[in-house]
Design a protein around this motif. Sequence first.
Motif, PDB file in Angstrom:
ATOM      1  N   ASN A   1      11.587  80.735 -23.004  1.00 14.13           N
ATOM      2  CA  ASN A   1      12.771  79.858 -22.984  1.00 14.13           C
ATOM      3  C   ASN A   1      13.448  79.761 -24.343  1.00 14.13           C
ATOM      4  OD1 ASN A   1      12.667  78.380 -20.163  1.00 14.13           O
ATOM      5  ND2 ASN A   1      10.558  78.443 -20.924  1.00 14.13           N
ATOM      6  N   ILE A   2      13.059  80.607 -25.285  1.00 15.49           N
ATOM      7  CA  ILE A   2      13.541  80.489 -26.664  1.00 15.49           C
ATOM      8  C   ILE A   2      15.048  80.681 -26.772  1.00 15.49           C
ATOM      9  CG2 ILE A   2      13.209  82.942 -27.245  1.00 15.49           C
ATOM     10  CD1 ILE A   2      12.168  82.009 -29.974  1.00 15.49           C
ATOM     11  N   GLN A   3      15.642  81.427 -25.842  1.00 20.12           N
ATOM     12  CA  GLN A   3      17.081  81.714 -25.925  1.00 20.12           C
ATOM     13  C   GLN A   3      17.942  80.680 -25.209  1.00 20.12           C
ATOM     14  OE1 GLN A   3      17.311  85.677 -24.315  1.00 20.12           O
ATOM     15  NE2 GLN A   3      16.720  86.659 -26.244  1.00 20.12           N
ATOM     16  N   ILE A   4      17.327  79.787 -24.411  1.00 22.89           N
ATOM     17  CA  ILE A   4      18.142  78.853 -23.627  1.00 22.89           C
ATOM     18  C   ILE A   4      17.840  77.393 -23.929  1.00 22.89           C
ATOM     19  CG2 ILE A   4      18.460  80.481 -21.731  1.00 22.89           C
ATOM     20  CD1 ILE A   4      16.261  79.047 -20.223  1.00 22.89           C
ATOM     21  N   ILE A   5      16.714  77.121 -24.603  1.00 21.33           N
ATOM     22  CA  ILE A   5      16.339  75.733 -24.885  1.00 21.33           C
ATOM     23  C   ILE A   5      16.007  75.598 -26.366  1.00 21.33           C
ATOM     24  CG2 ILE A   5      14.684  73.881 -24.410  1.00 21.33           C
ATOM     25  CD1 ILE A   5      14.292  74.990 -21.662  1.00 21.33           C
ATOM     26  N   SER A   6      16.496  74.542 -26.981  1.00 24.40           N
ATOM     27  CA  SER A   6      16.148  74.219 -28.377  1.00 24.40           C
ATOM     28  C   SER A   6      15.538  72.822 -28.399  1.00 24.40           C
ATOM     29  CB  SER A   6      17.386  74.278 -29.273  1.00 24.40           C
ATOM     30  OG  SER A   6      18.360  73.356 -28.830  1.00 24.40           O
ATOM     31  N   TYR A   7      14.638  72.588 -29.312  1.00 27.71           N
ATOM     32  CA  TYR A   7      13.920  71.316 -29.410  1.00 27.71           C
ATOM     33  C   TYR A   7      14.261  70.641 -30.723  1.00 27.71           C
ATOM     34  CZ  TYR A   7      11.221  73.548 -25.689  1.00 27.71           C
ATOM     35  OH  TYR A   7      10.851  74.188 -24.532  1.00 27.71           O
ATOM     36  N   SER A   8      14.454  69.316 -30.658  1.00 27.07           N
ATOM     37  CA  SER A   8      14.841  68.552 -31.862  1.00 27.07           C
ATOM     38  C   SER A   8      13.647  68.220 -32.743  1.00 27.07           C
ATOM     39  CB  SER A   8      15.536  67.250 -31.440  1.00 27.07           C
ATOM     40  OG  SER A   8      14.668  66.472 -30.629  1.00 27.07           O
ATOM     41  N   GLY A   9      12.435  68.282 -32.209  1.00 22.76           N
ATOM     42  CA  GLY A   9      11.245  67.971 -32.991  1.00 22.76           C
ATOM     43  C   GLY A   9       9.999  68.207 -32.172  1.00 22.76           C
ATOM     44  N   LEU A  10       8.854  67.907 -32.769  1.00 25.93           N
ATOM     45  CA  LEU A  10       7.574  68.157 -32.107  1.00 25.93           C
ATOM     46  C   LEU A  10       7.415  67.314 -30.846  1.00 25.93           C
ATOM     47  CD1 LEU A  10       4.897  69.699 -32.266  1.00 25.93           C
ATOM     48  CD2 LEU A  10       3.958  67.790 -33.591  1.00 25.93           C
ATOM     49  N   VAL A  11       7.837  66.047 -30.927  1.00 25.18           N
ATOM     50  CA  VAL A  11       7.712  65.169 -29.768  1.00 25.18           C
ATOM     51  C   VAL A  11       8.581  65.685 -28.631  1.00 25.18           C
ATOM     52  CG1 VAL A  11       8.093  62.838 -28.880  1.00 25.18           C
ATOM     53  CG2 VAL A  11       7.139  63.163 -31.175  1.00 25.18           C
ATOM     54  N   ASP A  12       9.804  66.069 -28.960  1.00 24.77           N
ATOM     55  CA  ASP A  12      10.717  66.602 -27.942  1.00 24.77           C
ATOM     56  C   ASP A  12      10.159  67.890 -27.332  1.00 24.77           C
ATOM     57  OD1 ASP A  12      13.189  66.717 -26.465  1.00 24.77           O
ATOM     58  OD2 ASP A  12      13.744  68.382 -27.785  1.00 24.77           O
ATOM     59  N   PHE A  13       9.456  68.685 -28.149  1.00 20.13           N
ATOM     60  CA  PHE A  13       8.853  69.938 -27.678  1.00 20.13           C
ATOM     61  C   PHE A  13       7.880  69.670 -26.532  1.00 20.13           C
ATOM     62  CE2 PHE A  13       5.290  72.956 -27.924  1.00 20.13           C
ATOM     63  CZ  PHE A  13       5.958  74.163 -27.744  1.00 20.13           C
ATOM     64  N   PHE A  14       7.113  68.599 -26.635  1.00 20.62           N
ATOM     65  CA  PHE A  14       6.102  68.313 -25.624  1.00 20.62           C
ATOM     66  C   PHE A  14       6.649  67.535 -24.420  1.00 20.62           C
ATOM     67  CE2 PHE A  14       3.157  69.167 -29.173  1.00 20.62           C
ATOM     68  CZ  PHE A  14       2.307  70.045 -28.537  1.00 20.62           C
ATOM     69  N   VAL A  15       7.584  66.627 -24.649  1.00 17.07           N
ATOM     70  CA  VAL A  15       8.023  65.754 -23.554  1.00 17.07           C
ATOM     71  C   VAL A  15       9.245  66.278 -22.826  1.00 17.07           C
ATOM     72  CG1 VAL A  15       7.066  63.729 -24.714  1.00 17.07           C
ATOM     73  CG2 VAL A  15       9.486  64.313 -25.049  1.00 17.07           C
ATOM     74  N   ALA A  16       9.920  67.311 -23.381  1.00 14.91           N
ATOM     75  CA  ALA A  16      11.108  67.860 -22.718  1.00 14.91           C
ATOM     76  C   ALA A  16      10.743  68.438 -21.356  1.00 14.91           C
ATOM     77  CB  ALA A  16      11.742  68.938 -23.604  1.00 14.91           C
ATOM     78  N   GLN A  17      11.739  68.445 -20.484  1.00 17.25           N
ATOM     79  CA  GLN A  17      11.583  68.987 -19.127  1.00 17.25           C
ATOM     80  C   GLN A  17      10.388  68.348 -18.398  1.00 17.25           C
ATOM     81  OE1 GLN A  17      11.547  73.202 -20.525  1.00 17.25           O
ATOM     82  NE2 GLN A  17      13.137  73.497 -18.955  1.00 17.25           N
ATOM     83  N   ASN A  18      10.416  67.015 -18.348  1.00 13.67           N
ATOM     84  CA  ASN A  18       9.383  66.247 -17.626  1.00 13.67           C
ATOM     85  C   ASN A  18       7.965  66.525 -18.146  1.00 13.67           C
ATOM     86  OD1 ASN A  18      11.311  65.081 -15.892  1.00 13.67           O
ATOM     87  ND2 ASN A  18      11.224  66.871 -14.523  1.00 13.67           N
ATOM     88  N   ASN A  19       7.828  66.510 -19.477  1.00  8.40           N
ATOM     89  CA  ASN A  19       6.510  66.683 -20.125  1.00  8.40           C
ATOM     90  C   ASN A  19       5.871  68.036 -19.786  1.00  8.40           C
ATOM     91  OD1 ASN A  19       6.602  63.967 -21.165  1.00  8.40           O
ATOM     92  ND2 ASN A  19       5.946  63.253 -19.137  1.00  8.40           N
TER      93      ASN A  19
END
Length: 616
Positions: free
Chosen positions: A466-484
Amino acid sequence: MADDNSSGLYFMLLDVFVALVIILFFSQRRFNSWAEAPPDSFKGKPIDYISPKSFVAYFLLYALSIATLTLALYGIPGLSQLSFVKPVFEGLGISQESRGWAIFALISTSVASIAPLEKYEKEWRKKLHGFARIPRDVVELRGSLPLTDRFIPTDYYLKIAKEQIIKSGEELTPRYKSVETTWLEHLNNFSEEHKNKSIHWHFLNCLLLCVVAKSVCPPRLLGPTDESERRMLELGSLILNLEINESHKFINELDRMAEYFEICICKSIVRKYSDESERFNALKNCGFQPNGRDAFKSKLLTSLGQCLVGVSFVSIFSVAMILMVLENSIDTDPANFFSDRFFIWSVGSFLSFSVAIMIAAVVAAQRKSDRRSSHLISIATCIALSTLAAALYFIIVSDLDARSESNPLARIVLALSFAMLSPVVYRAIIDNTFDSYEVKRLAFYNGFLLGGTLMVMQCAVSYTFNIQIISYSGLVDFFVAQNNKMIYLAIIGFFKGILLGTFVTFLIQHAKRVQYLKSLRIHPRASVQIPVNVASEGASAIAMDISKNGMKLETKGDLKAGDKLNFTFMRSDKTEGLVKWTKRKSRGRLVVGVLLSQQNETIVEYLRDKYGAYYV
């Protein structure tokens, strides 16, 4: 229309079945014939020099090669026009329309027997015979016997030889009755005859080897012995009337007969026992004196097969859980998301993990034969080859994910995640941990190590896809994005690694430990379930395993180490034994180890008749 379809399916299945029968029949006949002539002293078919299970395995591999040729002829029309194939079709009057699976199977078995494929077929068959160690195992087993003092008969076979001499004497006329008495005297003085290597020793050696061969060899393998025994009876009369300088006339003949019996015994042992130490022990129990190598070699094929069964279950459940997590995190319609991917992903997971296990086993075997290579290089080799194999599969399966087409890194990371199992398998095979507690500790250690690794790798796989379509704002967002999603994937990866690492390591290490402890026994034990009447307890017990000097009993009595037992085994006379150890089980059961005070002939005969020369 439905009837036509059913009829077409029926004839297609019948066509395939007939093709399989043709391939198997041809393959069995061809594989059970020599690609090149064996040594003159080695008679019979290749199946006589290998265990039935191993023969079936290599025969099926040969049949698979013929089936592959059949598939190639059927699926690649151009092959049917080759110079050595086309005349076969024309000679049989087979048109293009009537060429079914059975026809192509018949053609493939035919062209494999004519030039130019005959040469390659023989080379392939010779290679498979070599891989199966036909007749190498028999040659090496017989080669382990020293040139001198190779056979010293046991009391059991001396007793049978005496009975045979007496029986032969009864068949002679009174005029030659003294022959029986003379040969019994020579047999009683066998040690002295053996030292002098007299003509009498050559005769008795041949007679005793015949007795051993008839005892341990199946009739099909040994062949009819009536003519040999009749000839020995004639020689027995002639030798006693020979002058010393005439003895050489019959020594060569007796030695040739003895060599035949020796080879038959070795063939029978190789067919019955796959482990080298078991073969040497069987030879010793027959009276031979092999120069056995005192080295423990573990057999892990069964445990590796069990590992694959565990891998299949873990693959199915982990893929199902991952797809459920991904279904809840995607924005598109997930109606067919699960069903479209479940089969391909499960197969891919199973094949990738299975190849990693096989590669690790091969590298570990190579490491054992070549100690110069370091463990680090071997582990790196396991990872590299396993990653390459998994990557090739995912390159071939284009349905994996369209996003990976433009992102090869995703496939590499995915393949690498499966390859992480190979170092665990490699260490499990290489490490020698024979304490039961250490086996469990190593299994859990490898399980948690692989669990932590796959926890990270599972997240890395999702991120790279998903590296080309999703970006994460931080470590917490990395884990909880897209319904955890990442949290759930990490948990799945962690438990997948724990299950695989613990399960695979324990199976391999446990198998090695059991085999090692078994190899340390002076008298091997056979697993049984036979009632035993324990007189001192007034109750019955069950013999769980037996050897010629001891047994393991399960009873509900109250026994302790040092107690003496009197028991009967299979209607034998009362036997005395000493309890060496006890172990309490559930439901009041007690397992005890018993050392026999003296050898029980009923037990010895039972082991010899039912389990063979390895045990007695």
